[in-house]
Motif scaffolding. Structure first.
Motif, PDB file in Angstrom:
ATOM      1  N   VAL A 253       0.827  -1.211   0.000  1.00 14.22           N
ATOM      2  CA  VAL A 253       0.000   0.000   0.000  1.00 14.22           C
ATOM      3  C   VAL A 253       0.864   1.264   0.000  1.00 14.22           C
ATOM      4  O   VAL A 253       0.456   2.311   0.505  1.00 14.22           O
ATOM      5  N   ALA A 254       2.048   1.180  -0.586  1.00 13.17           N
ATOM      6  CA  ALA A 254       2.923   2.350  -0.657  1.00 13.17           C
ATOM      7  C   ALA A 254       2.252   3.552  -1.322  1.00 13.17           C
ATOM      8  O   ALA A 254       2.457   4.692  -0.879  1.00 13.17           O
ATOM      9  N   PRO A 255       1.448   3.366  -2.388  1.00 12.45           N
ATOM     10  CA  PRO A 255       0.792   4.532  -2.981  1.00 12.45           C
ATOM     11  C   PRO A 255      -0.217   5.209  -2.051  1.00 12.45           C
ATOM     12  O   PRO A 255      -0.593   6.358  -2.291  1.00 12.45           O
ATOM     13  N   LYS A 349      -7.640   4.027  -2.467  1.00 13.23           N
ATOM     14  CA  LYS A 349      -6.732   5.164  -2.355  1.00 13.23           C
ATOM     15  C   LYS A 349      -5.486   4.944  -3.210  1.00 13.23           C
ATOM     16  O   LYS A 349      -4.981   5.881  -3.857  1.00 13.23           O
ATOM     17  N   CYS A 350      -4.998   3.714  -3.242  1.00 13.44           N
ATOM     18  CA  CYS A 350      -3.851   3.385  -4.101  1.00 13.44           C
ATOM     19  C   CYS A 350      -4.178   3.671  -5.559  1.00 13.44           C
ATOM     20  O   CYS A 350      -3.369   4.278  -6.285  1.00 13.44           O
ATOM     21  N   GLU A 351      -5.349   3.258  -5.983  1.00 10.69           N
ATOM     22  CA  GLU A 351      -5.729   3.450  -7.379  1.00 10.69           C
ATOM     23  C   GLU A 351      -5.882   4.930  -7.709  1.00 10.69           C
ATOM     24  O   GLU A 351      -5.480   5.390  -8.782  1.00 10.69           O
ATOM     25  N   ASP A 352      -6.470   5.697  -6.779  1.00 14.57           N
ATOM     26  CA  ASP A 352      -6.624   7.141  -7.004  1.00 14.57           C
ATOM     27  C   ASP A 352      -5.259   7.811  -7.163  1.00 14.57           C
ATOM     28  O   ASP A 352      -5.060   8.646  -8.060  1.00 14.57           O
ATOM     29  N   ASN A 353      -4.319   7.449  -6.282  1.00 16.48           N
ATOM     30  CA  ASN A 353      -3.003   8.083  -6.334  1.00 16.48           C
ATOM     31  C   ASN A 353      -2.203   7.641  -7.562  1.00 16.48           C
ATOM     32  O   ASN A 353      -1.433   8.424  -8.123  1.00 16.48           O
ATOM     33  N   LYS A 354      -2.391   6.384  -7.956  1.00 21.72           N
ATOM     34  CA  LYS A 354      -1.725   5.931  -9.181  1.00 21.72           C
ATOM     35  C   LYS A 354      -2.261   6.678 -10.396  1.00 21.72           C
ATOM     36  O   LYS A 354      -1.503   7.016 -11.312  1.00 21.72           O
ATOM     37  N   LEU A 355      -3.559   6.933 -10.399  1.00 18.48           N
ATOM     38  CA  LEU A 355      -4.158   7.684 -11.511  1.00 18.48           C
ATOM     39  C   LEU A 355      -3.593   9.105 -11.562  1.00 18.48           C
ATOM     40  O   LEU A 355      -3.287   9.629 -12.634  1.00 18.48           O
ATOM     41  N   THR A 400       8.632   6.514  -5.432  1.00 21.44           N
ATOM     42  CA  THR A 400       7.285   6.125  -5.857  1.00 21.44           C
ATOM     43  C   THR A 400       7.269   5.561  -7.275  1.00 21.44           C
ATOM     44  O   THR A 400       6.375   4.790  -7.623  1.00 21.44           O
ATOM     45  N   MET A 401       8.263   5.922  -8.071  1.00 19.76           N
ATOM     46  CA  MET A 401       8.246   5.549  -9.488  1.00 19.76           C
ATOM     47  C   MET A 401       9.116   4.334  -9.813  1.00 19.76           C
ATOM     48  O   MET A 401       8.810   3.600 -10.755  1.00 19.76           O
ATOM     49  N   MET A 402      10.197   4.140  -9.081  1.00 24.42           N
ATOM     50  CA  MET A 402      11.117   3.033  -9.375  1.00 24.42           C
ATOM     51  C   MET A 402      10.913   1.920  -8.354  1.00 24.42           C
ATOM     52  O   MET A 402      11.288   2.064  -7.189  1.00 24.42           O
ATOM     53  N   ASN A 403      10.323   0.833  -8.791  1.00 29.16           N
ATOM     54  CA  ASN A 403      10.028  -0.278  -7.892  1.00 29.16           C
ATOM     55  C   ASN A 403      11.269  -1.113  -7.594  1.00 29.16           C
ATOM     56  O   ASN A 403      12.211  -1.176  -8.381  1.00 29.16           O
ATOM     57  N   ASN A 404      11.224  -1.761  -6.428  1.00 33.21           N
ATOM     58  CA  ASN A 404      12.239  -2.747  -6.058  1.00 33.21           C
ATOM     59  C   ASN A 404      11.559  -4.081  -5.794  1.00 33.21           C
ATOM     60  O   ASN A 404      10.440  -4.136  -5.281  1.00 33.21           O
TER      61      ASN A 404
END
Length: 468
Positions: A253-255, A349-355, A400-404
């Motif tokens: 749930v990082a986003p 909330k994750c989906e909203d922030n990703k959008l 937030t943009m570069m995943n690990n």
């Protein structure tokens, strides 16, 4: 027949006997020959352009491997230059050994070349700071330095060697090399703490697991992933906790970081401190009634800023393994409440922030923004790459943009918020990868100001790239 051995060889042999594989530094009087002796014993030496960057590289090895590397420095100004690196290692809880040459002991107090009270000054920045009293005692102090660097909360240590000591030779028959320091003991947590933890999670309506870089350092990724999957609890990684559980795991749930922290009623804190990175665990960033389950190798850290509902002093990897075992024994997963409402709120909330993030990605934006740049960059970063990042917006948006997807594969400014770490970290990762995973890529993304702190280390990168 006895033969003489130099103090330089004794230091190098003692380091090698304790499992030290890497040394970074800048040579000069009186440590030039020590770098040579280390290489003769098979220790890989990297000549850097700045002592501070050398300290950053050495501590990154400590983080990646769990065993310290050495930062080698000349006397006086050279030692002063590594103090920032030593402080950074302590704040991040990463093992580091700094070896400093010093002015000759018989000139002490006379104003010798680069004379400075190095051992006493380094006590403020190290878990252990000492000058061996004799050449014969060097292996004893090297063993102690390694032990201090990795036992308890890991951190930096300092060993001081006067120039005249580095010129001594003694009989090899009187030198004794202690056995390699074993890995730190991993004590079991009390069963009462295990049951109390599971009881709190069982009764929680909005549980959250926070995964810190301590979980990465102690190699608990398998255990933490098993726990997350068994209990089906949302988790939030701290910046360098990214990859312990892959960032693309469905329960990440990082986003929705702010919402998760504000609304959670029970937080299981795994290898993270309630410091500024987690807003000290206090309102308004956390619910005023949140119950914290805290696990830490350092007892002084327990109940810091917030009184924990459960405080566990011990090894995180062992603790989580005990949780997993207890869950298996009691078949406890079926007893946990359904958290559908909690999960749906976080997922939305994750989906909203990703959008929102997607809307910020636009190739038509002039000048190009961070989100567009990172979006293009992520298309070519391999899944198993080391990602090193520093700089204010560069680092924050990069998180937030570069995943690990792998533990210990994200290194950045860390707990101390230190600028200038990037290229030293990248050099260390590249050196480790060359020996252990030659196909692995190292990606270092820096802001312009951050790059300015250590930009000359690009010469180090080029020089050693040409050697490989």
């Amino acid at each position: 027949m006895d033969s003489d051995v130099s103090s330089l060889t004794i230091i190098a042999k003692a380091l090698k006997a304790q499992g030290v594989e890497y040394m970074f530094g800048i040579v000069g009087v009186p440590v030039i020959e020590l770098a040579n002796a280390a290489q003769i014993e098979g220790i890989k030496y990297v000549g850097m352009r700045n002592e501070q960057a050398a300290a950053y590289a050495a501590q990154a090895i400590g983080y990646i491997t769990g065993r310290p590397a050495v930062c080698l420095t000349v006397s006086g100004p050279g030692v002063l230059h590594v103090l920032g690196g030593m402080a950074n290692a302590n704040e991040n809880a990463w093992p580091l050994i700094v070896i400093g040459g010093s002015s000759e002991a018989h000139q002490e107090g006379m104003g010798g070349f680069q004379e400075y009270p190095q051992t006493s000054i380094c006590k403020e920045f190290a878990k252990f700071s000492a000058r061996p009293p004799s050449v014969e005692k060097i292996p004893f102090f090297v063993e102690k330095a390694v032990r201090y660097s990795i036992y308890g909360r890991p951190g930096s240590v300092y060993l001081d060697f006067p120039g005249d000591m580095l010129k001594e030779n003694i009989s090899s028959s009187i030198i004794q090399y202690p056995e390699r320091v074993p890995d730190p003991p991993r004590p079991l947590a009390p069963l009462s703490s295990i049951d109390a933890t599971l009881e709190l999670l069982r009764n929680a309506q909005r549980p959250l697991v926070i995964v810190g870089k301590g979980a990465a350092y102690c190699r608990a990724e398998h255990e933490v992933r098993q726990l997350i999957n068994s209990l089906n609890i949302p988790f939030l990684p701290t910046p360098m906790g990214k990859g312990v559980v892959p960032d693309d795991h469905p329960l990440c749930v990082a986003p929705a970081r702010s919402r998760a922290l504000q609304k959670a009623d029970v937080v299981l804190l795994l290898g993270a401190r309630l410091n500024w990175i987690l807003h000290f665990g206090l309102p308004p960033r956390f619910d005023k009634d949140v119950k914290i389950i805290q696990v830490d190798i350092c007892p002084e850290e327990l109940n810091n800023n917030v009184r924990s509902a459960v405080s566990v002093h011990g090894d995180l990897k062992v603790f989580v393994n005990q949780l997993n075992t207890r869950i298996s024994e009691k078949d406890a997963t079926s007893s946990y409440p359904k958290i559908n409402d909690w999960w749906e709120m976080l997922k939305n909330k994750c989906e909203d922030n990703k959008l929102t993030t997607q809307q910020l990605i636009s190739k038509e934006t002039i000048p190009i923004n961070y989100y567009t740049a990172f979006h293009e960059l992520t298309k070519v970063i391999p899944r198993d790459a080391f990602i090193i990042s520093e700089g204010s917006n560069t680092m924050d948006i990069g998180r937030t943009m570069m995943n690990n997807y792998l533990a210990r594969h994200r290194l950045d400014a860390g707990t101390f918020g230190t600028m200038g770490v990037g290229l030293g970290f990248a050099i260390a990762c590249a050196l480790w990868a060359k020996d252990n995973a030659p196909e692995k890529k190292i990606v270092c993304v820096e802001g312009d100001s951050a790059f300015g702190f250590s930009g000359m280390e690009l010469e180090t990168v080029c020089r050693f790239s040409n050697k490989s």
